[in-house]
Design a protein around this motif. Structure first.
Motif, PDB file in Angstrom:
ATOM      1  N   SER A  42       0.969  -1.256   0.174  1.00 30.98           N
ATOM      2  CA  SER A  42       0.106  -0.013  -0.116  1.00 30.98           C
ATOM      3  C   SER A  42       0.815   1.164  -0.084  1.00 30.98           C
ATOM      4  CB  SER A  42      -0.957  -0.058   1.208  1.00 30.98           C
ATOM      5  OG  SER A  42      -0.302   0.074   2.420  1.00 30.98           O
ATOM      6  N   TRP A  43       1.972   1.196   0.742  1.00 28.86           N
ATOM      7  CA  TRP A  43       2.891   2.514   0.736  1.00 28.86           C
ATOM      8  C   TRP A  43       3.500   2.713  -0.554  1.00 28.86           C
ATOM      9  CZ3 TRP A  43       2.534   6.455   3.632  1.00 28.86           C
ATOM     10  CH2 TRP A  43       2.127   6.549   4.744  1.00 28.86           C
ATOM     11  N   ALA A  44       3.971   1.607  -1.151  1.00 30.49           N
ATOM     12  CA  ALA A  44       4.492   1.672  -2.404  1.00 30.49           C
ATOM     13  C   ALA A  44       3.573   2.262  -3.447  1.00 30.49           C
ATOM     14  CB  ALA A  44       4.912   0.252  -3.020  1.00 30.49           C
ATOM     15  N   ILE A  45       2.251   1.789  -3.460  1.00 28.34           N
ATOM     16  CA  ILE A  45       1.354   2.377  -4.392  1.00 28.34           C
ATOM     17  C   ILE A  45       1.040   3.890  -4.006  1.00 28.34           C
ATOM     18  CG2 ILE A  45      -1.358   2.446  -5.125  1.00 28.34           C
ATOM     19  CD1 ILE A  45      -0.914  -0.749  -4.740  1.00 28.34           C
ATOM     20  N   ILE A  46       1.054   4.245  -2.660  1.00 31.68           N
ATOM     21  CA  ILE A  46       0.728   5.670  -2.270  1.00 31.68           C
ATOM     22  C   ILE A  46       1.951   6.473  -2.630  1.00 31.68           C
ATOM     23  CG2 ILE A  46       0.594   7.252  -0.277  1.00 31.68           C
ATOM     24  CD1 ILE A  46      -0.800   4.862   1.148  1.00 31.68           C
ATOM     25  N   VAL A  47       3.121   6.286  -2.530  1.00 29.21           N
ATOM     26  CA  VAL A  47       4.242   7.156  -3.255  1.00 29.21           C
ATOM     27  C   VAL A  47       4.136   7.223  -4.623  1.00 29.21           C
ATOM     28  CG1 VAL A  47       6.661   7.341  -2.964  1.00 29.21           C
ATOM     29  CG2 VAL A  47       5.431   6.672  -0.928  1.00 29.21           C
TER      30      VAL A  47
END
Length: 260
Positions: A42-47
């Motif tokens: 999720s954090w990879a997608i958010i960034v």
């Protein structure tokens, strides 16, 4: 002389996340690894989507400024040939201009080109709008899935931990408050981890969805005016040629399937 041997009592390990992980079984470790993987994804997608959205907004503003300040469509073509299509608005313009030029040169030579120039341009615009919508929505399903399931994964880990903690307490024959509260409190860590994974995913999903909805509405309005330029030689409204224009006029958003 009697020698008294003092036994050294080792204090129990302090409760905490480290002790909880060490005491967990294979199911608890699997759930924890799953939550960590969901958080990383999720954090990879958010960034990635955050950076892409910022770049897209800046490039869109630059292209729209050049588009509405251009005196002819030839200037827009030259700009696209020089810098390429790097945002949804320039991408739409490049394909629409190419469709107009292609139909003017070759006419309806194939089934895909059947109909008038206006109909051919309309189909091209619809295809580009669909492509941009698909590109904007990439990754949102993962964020929605993480936001919806991570709390339940954490809750399952808590229930599993409480179950084994109660079994251990029952088999040991001890039921004091301190002996019950420690293992149960450690089991609640999994619920906290699940919420920590889910909250950023839900917030990011809502933010990206709203940004995509606003951009899609602006893109629909721009597509409507671009189609008017290419088919009638003018845009709707008398102020569309104003050098101060950087964005399309406040039109009612046109759905991708009804651009005409």
């Amino acid at each position: 002389m009697d020698t008294t041997t003092a036994s050294v009592v080792t204090p129990p390990p302090a409760p905490g996340i480290g002790h909880f992980i060490a005491q967990s079984d294979a199911v608890g470790h699997t759930l924890l690894v799953l939550l960590v993987g969901m958080s990383i994804a999720s954090w990879a997608i958010i960034v990635a989507k955050g950076v892409a959205q910022a770049l897209r907004a800046r490039r869109s503003r630059a292209f729209l400024d050049q588009f509405w300040n251009a005196s002819t469509l030839d200037e827009v073509r030259a700009e696209l040939q020089t810098h390429g299509a790097r945002d949804p608005f320039s991408h739409l313009s490049a394909h629409a201009l190419h469709a107009q030029a292609h139909h003017a040169r070759h006419g309806a030579a194939k089934l895909a080109e059947a109909g008038s120039a206006s109909e051919f341009i309309t189909r091209t615009i619809k295809k580009v709008l669909d492509e941009e919508t698909t590109r904007l929505e990439a990754g949102l399903t993962t964020l929605a899935t993480v936001g919806a399931t991570a709390p339940f994964v954490g809750l399952f880990g808590t229930v599993w931990g409480v179950y084994h903690a109660l079994l251990a307490i029952g088999s040991g024959g001890a039921g004091s408050l301190d002996q019950v509260a420690g293992p149960v409190g450690e089991a609640l860590i999994m619920t906290g981890i699940g919420l920590a994974v889910a909250i950023p995913a839900v917030v990011a999903y809502n933010a990206f969805t709203r940004g995509n909805r606003v951009l899609t509405g602006r893109l629909d309005a721009f597509a409507f005016e671009l189609h008017s330029f290419l088919t009638m030689g003018e845009a709707l409204g008398a102020d569309t040629q104003s050098p101060a224009r950087q964005t399309p006029p406040a039109l009612r958003p046109v759905a991708a399937g009804h651009v005409a």
